[in-house]
Design a protein around this motif. Structure first.
Motif: not given
Length: 261
Positions: A54-83
């Motif tokens: 849909n107009g996005w290249s492979r490298e752009e999707i990879l960049f988005i995924y890489g960015f996503f991992l950074v805030p997700y890592a912070i969330f996983s470290a400090f908001f691990n309240i699933w239980d």
């Protein structure tokens, strides 16, 4: 300063306990890395059949995924309240939390933090650097500061949503948990929202704003000017959802009557 001191002491004790079982820590880090590698393989497999999504290249999707991992890592470290429901409401651990002179949510976050999850942020940065180099992206002197604000905003969005979900337990101690389903929905935020149906786009933007964790802030660094407005809303949306979650939590604590039969 008092809360920072408490956080520092908790962190030191946590690191001591984790380093006591170094092999277990190493295996956990490798399993997280393998999980991220599987997601990367999925993206590469998709783009082995098409050059654009849909107009996005492979490298752009990879960049988005890489960015996503950074805030997700912070969330996983400090908001691990699933239980939270099972451990603190059903088993009565919340009674112990409320006997201490410190905010209850802060205590739960400290008890459930997993600092090794921050390793995912390093992986995300490496993926972003690789994708950015392939795309020939330029970096201005102020971009690291914008990046930091957007990452914190994205982490607050995740934290706010899941704290609100955990707070439902104060009104209902049912063992039926929607946390796993919400984790699956959250993963939609690591792909461009314009590949989804407009209803899903609306949900991921204004109801469960996981698009502000990955694709919208990434759009700024990728030069997608049509989404700049959404990108710069990321810190505000994060602050809004985190503030809302704390308010909901406080209301739930007021309703809590303790464990009993």
């Amino acid at each position: 300063m008092y809360y920072l001191s408490i956080f520092w002491h908790y962190t030191l004790q946590y690191l001591k306990t984790r380093m006591a079982y170094r092999v277990d820590l190493f295996v956990e880090l490798m399993s997280d890395l393998l999980f991220q590698a599987v997601n990367l393989v999925f993206i590469l497999v998709v783009f082995s059949h098409t050059s654009l999504l849909n107009g996005w290249s492979r490298e752009e999707i990879l960049f988005i995924y890489g960015f996503f991992l950074v805030p997700y890592a912070i969330f996983s470290a400090f908001f691990n309240i699933w239980d939270f429901n099972e451990r603190y409401i059903v088993q009565g651990e919340m009674d112990r939390i409320l006997t201490r002179p410190i905010h209850s949510l802060f205590q739960v976050i400290l008890e459930r933090m997993e600092l090794e999850s921050l390793f995912g942020a390093v992986t995300g940065l490496v993926i972003m650097l690789y994708a950015g180099a392939q795309l020939g992206l330029s970096v201005s002197w102020y971009d690291p500061f914008i990046f930091l604000f957007m990452v914190l905003g994205g982490a607050c969005i995740y934290g706010g949503v899941f704290v609100c979900l955990a707070s439902i337990s104060f009104w209902s101690d049912s063992r039926i948990d929607i946390m796993p389903m919400m984790y699956n929905i959250a993963n939609y935020g690591r792909y461009p929202v314009d590949i989804y149906h407009r209803v899903i786009r609306f949900v991921l933007t204004w109801i469960l704003p996981f698009a502000f964790v990955g694709v919208y802030p990434s759009a700024y660094f990728l030069g997608r000017e049509e989404w700049y407005g959404y990108a710069f809303l990321t810190p505000l949306v994060g602050l809004l959802f985190l503030s809302l979650s704390i308010w909901v939590w406080n209301q739930g604590v007021k309703r809590y009557r303790g464990a009993g039969n």
